[in-house]
Design a protein around this motif. Structure first.
Motif, PDB file in Angstrom:
ATOM      1  N   PRO A 199       6.176 -74.306  59.363  1.00 18.49           N
ATOM      2  CA  PRO A 199       7.021 -75.427  59.981  1.00 18.49           C
ATOM      3  C   PRO A 199       8.511 -75.013  59.893  1.00 18.49           C
ATOM      4  CG  PRO A 199       6.124 -76.054  58.045  1.00 18.49           C
ATOM      5  CD  PRO A 199       5.209 -74.964  58.427  1.00 18.49           C
ATOM      6  N   ARG A 200       9.454 -75.764  60.321  1.00 13.19           N
ATOM      7  CA  ARG A 200      10.804 -75.290  60.317  1.00 13.19           C
ATOM      8  C   ARG A 200      11.399 -76.833  59.593  1.00 13.19           C
ATOM      9  NH1 ARG A 200      12.680 -71.608  64.539  1.00 13.19           N
ATOM     10  NH2 ARG A 200      11.222 -71.131  65.932  1.00 13.19           N
ATOM     11  N   LEU A 201      12.608 -76.317  59.232  1.00 10.48           N
ATOM     12  CA  LEU A 201      13.550 -77.518  58.483  1.00 10.48           C
ATOM     13  C   LEU A 201      14.406 -77.885  59.733  1.00 10.48           C
ATOM     14  CD1 LEU A 201      14.209 -79.056  56.043  1.00 10.48           C
ATOM     15  CD2 LEU A 201      15.712 -77.418  55.313  1.00 10.48           C
ATOM     16  N   VAL A 202      14.590 -79.302  59.991  1.00 12.39           N
ATOM     17  CA  VAL A 202      15.513 -79.401  61.019  1.00 12.39           C
ATOM     18  C   VAL A 202      16.418 -80.452  60.512  1.00 12.39           C
ATOM     19  CG1 VAL A 202      15.495 -80.449  63.515  1.00 12.39           C
ATOM     20  CG2 VAL A 202      13.685 -79.050  62.770  1.00 12.39           C
ATOM     21  N   LEU A 203      17.824 -80.055  60.649  1.00  8.16           N
ATOM     22  CA  LEU A 203      18.941 -81.095  60.103  1.00  8.16           C
ATOM     23  C   LEU A 203      19.621 -81.738  61.378  1.00  8.16           C
ATOM     24  CD1 LEU A 203      18.287 -79.285  57.768  1.00  8.16           C
ATOM     25  CD2 LEU A 203      20.496 -79.805  56.996  1.00  8.16           C
ATOM     26  N   VAL A 204      19.476 -82.616  61.776  1.00  7.90           N
ATOM     27  CA  VAL A 204      20.030 -83.422  63.045  1.00  7.90           C
ATOM     28  C   VAL A 204      21.509 -84.252  62.583  1.00  7.90           C
ATOM     29  CG1 VAL A 204      20.083 -84.699  65.248  1.00  7.90           C
ATOM     30  CG2 VAL A 204      17.911 -83.354  64.139  1.00  7.90           C
ATOM     31  N   LEU A 232      11.843 -79.396  68.649  1.00  8.64           N
ATOM     32  CA  LEU A 232      12.644 -79.854  70.005  1.00  8.64           C
ATOM     33  C   LEU A 232      12.028 -81.529  70.026  1.00  8.64           C
ATOM     34  CD1 LEU A 232      11.807 -77.068  72.618  1.00  8.64           C
ATOM     35  CD2 LEU A 232      13.956 -77.737  71.344  1.00  8.64           C
ATOM     36  N   THR A 233      10.986 -81.692  69.569  1.00  3.64           N
ATOM     37  CA  THR A 233      10.603 -83.208  69.411  1.00  3.64           C
ATOM     38  C   THR A 233      11.457 -83.971  68.432  1.00  3.64           C
ATOM     39  OG1 THR A 233       8.186 -82.627  70.375  1.00  3.64           O
ATOM     40  CG2 THR A 233       8.489 -84.733  69.251  1.00  3.64           C
ATOM     41  N   ALA A 234      11.759 -83.226  67.448  1.00  8.71           N
ATOM     42  CA  ALA A 234      12.397 -83.596  66.235  1.00  8.71           C
ATOM     43  C   ALA A 234      13.823 -83.999  66.844  1.00  8.71           C
ATOM     44  CB  ALA A 234      12.349 -82.821  65.006  1.00  8.71           C
ATOM     45  N   VAL A 235      14.408 -83.156  67.590  1.00  8.47           N
ATOM     46  CA  VAL A 235      15.505 -83.429  68.094  1.00  8.47           C
ATOM     47  C   VAL A 235      15.575 -84.605  69.011  1.00  8.47           C
ATOM     48  CG1 VAL A 235      17.620 -82.507  69.662  1.00  8.47           C
ATOM     49  CG2 VAL A 235      16.394 -81.240  67.753  1.00  8.47           C
ATOM     50  N   SER A 236      14.536 -84.631  69.909  1.00 14.53           N
ATOM     51  CA  SER A 236      14.666 -85.800  70.833  1.00 14.53           C
ATOM     52  C   SER A 236      14.208 -87.201  70.337  1.00 14.53           C
ATOM     53  CB  SER A 236      13.323 -85.457  71.719  1.00 14.53           C
ATOM     54  OG  SER A 236      13.655 -84.232  72.451  1.00 14.53           O
ATOM     55  N   THR A 237      13.608 -87.069  69.053  1.00 16.49           N
ATOM     56  CA  THR A 237      13.438 -88.354  68.584  1.00 16.49           C
ATOM     57  C   THR A 237      14.700 -88.987  67.783  1.00 16.49           C
ATOM     58  OG1 THR A 237      11.073 -87.676  67.998  1.00 16.49           O
ATOM     59  CG2 THR A 237      12.146 -89.501  66.278  1.00 16.49           C
TER      60      THR A 237
END
Length: 391
Positions: A42-47, A63-68
């Protein structure tokens, strides 16, 4: 577009966190190294959201995390500014969990679903570096004003007017003012001065299929709105009306409270209705802010600052005692409850201090002496309450 090299296969668990990209959502979507389920780890995603929030997650579907996050931003009338995405890494879920705990212990407010308030990337990386080595991220994106991430779903800032244009016999059909969606102005309903809107403007903005007269009468009857409480009817002088067929029926004006306007918007159950409802909520917030500013307008700046400082200190003392009661490992929901309660304590305390100082200033006490008194003020019974044993 900034990027760095992903981890080679077999990288050990103690390697630093590296970053693949930090960019706007549209550019992230076409980044060659960012894709859903494209890696083993997995990756760590900070939006980062436009209202200062940050959503943090570990996922194989960036990409799904950013869309959410975009969907969450729209629900809160803001937008996504940027997303920082790490290279894939083993045990990233554990790293993310550790980051959550440390952020909460540092005092950052947690709203659930991975969202923290008042958190930016440098702060998050500083806390993250307490548990694991972190490489510097790429340069942040320069978000242009024309960037598509600034979605049109966020309502314009409401413009609260204080006078409504007078209607005449040759007034053209009502059109919603897109400067603030629907004009909001000061009116009187039931003898009480408050912010209201014209029902015709709301009807036009909602694009209701029915004619205005039948629509408003049906809504009043169906949802049992009360005249001079929820709305008022401004009927013109009958002497000015043309008799017979073709008379000016549009001259009857309905002024609605913002609460009634919100409910009418909500029952339409469409995008325009939801947008109007959020807009009226923002109008109320702006009006409350203006009222609060007016309440302290008569105070010297030194005194106002003292009221703000003392209120924050008492609220923080109260929160600290609550944290002591929760023990060394408090639950996130309990921490959130304490933050919310501390906010209430701060607001109510400042209201009390402003009221006290306004009286003192009117009696001729100097700003310096009043400020000194405020900074040492304690609420009744505070010394006893402060000494209560929490063990």
């Amino acid at each position: 577009m900034q990027e760095s090299t992903d981890y080679p296969p077999g990288e050990n668990l103690f390697a630093p966190i590296r970053w693949t990209a930090w960019d706007t959502p549209l550019r992230i979507a076409i980044h060659p190294k960012v894709a859903d389920d494209a890696t083993e780890f997995p990756r760590l995603v900070l939006v980062c959201l436009g209202n200062g929030w940050m959503r943090i997650t570990s996922t194989r579907r960036p990409l799904t995390a950013v869309s959410t996050a975009i969907r969450v931003a729209r629900e809160h009338d803001t937008s996504v500014v940027s997303a920082l995405i790490s290279a894939p890494r083993p045990r990233m879920g554990a790293v993310c969990g550790s980051l959550f705990k440390r952020l909460q212990l540092e005092g950052y407010r947690y709203r659930g679903h991975g969202i923290f308030e008042a958190l930016d990337v440098p702060q998050a990386l500083s806390v993250l570096a307490q548990t694991i080595r972190v490489e510097p991220p790429p340069a942040p994106p320069a978000v242009a004003k024309t960037d598509a991430t600034a979605t049109a779903t966020t309502p314009p800032s409401p413009s609260i007017e204080h006078k409504e244009p007078q209607m005449t016999d040759n007034t053209p059909a009502h059109k919603p003012s897109m400067d603030g969606l629907i004009p909001v102005f000061v009116g009187r309903i039931g003898g009480v001065e408050q912010h209201v809107c014209n029902a015709r403007d709301l009807h036009a903005f909602l694009e209701v299929g029915r004619d205005f007269t039948n629509w408003i009468k049906d809504r009043i009857e169906k949802y049992q709105f009360v005249e001079n409480q929820d709305f008022t009817i401004d009927s013109p002088n009958l002497a000015n009306q043309r008799s017979g067929r073709g008379g000016d029926r549009r001259s009857v004006t309905y002024h609605l409270t913002l609460d009634m306007a919100k409910e009418l918007s909500m029952v339409e159950n469409n995008d325009k209705g939801r947008m109007a409802r959020r807009y009226f909520i923002e109008c109320e917030r702006k009006a409350l802010g203006m009222a609060a500013a007016g309440a302290t307008q008569s105070l010297p700046q030194e005194v106002e600052d003292a009221c703000e400082t003392r209120a924050w200190r008492l609220a923080e003392e109260w929160r600290s005692m609550g944290m002591a009661l929760l023990g060394p490992t408090p639950r996130p929901e309990n921490i959130e409850t304490l933050w919310l309660a501390a906010g209430v304590v701060k607001a109510r305390t400042k209201e009390r201090l402003v009221a006290l100082t306004q009286g003192m200033v009117k009696k001729g006490h100097g700003a310096t002496s009043v400020s000194s008194w405020i900074l040492n003020w304690q609420p009744p019974g505070y010394s006893t309450w402060n000494q209560v044993s929490w063990h």
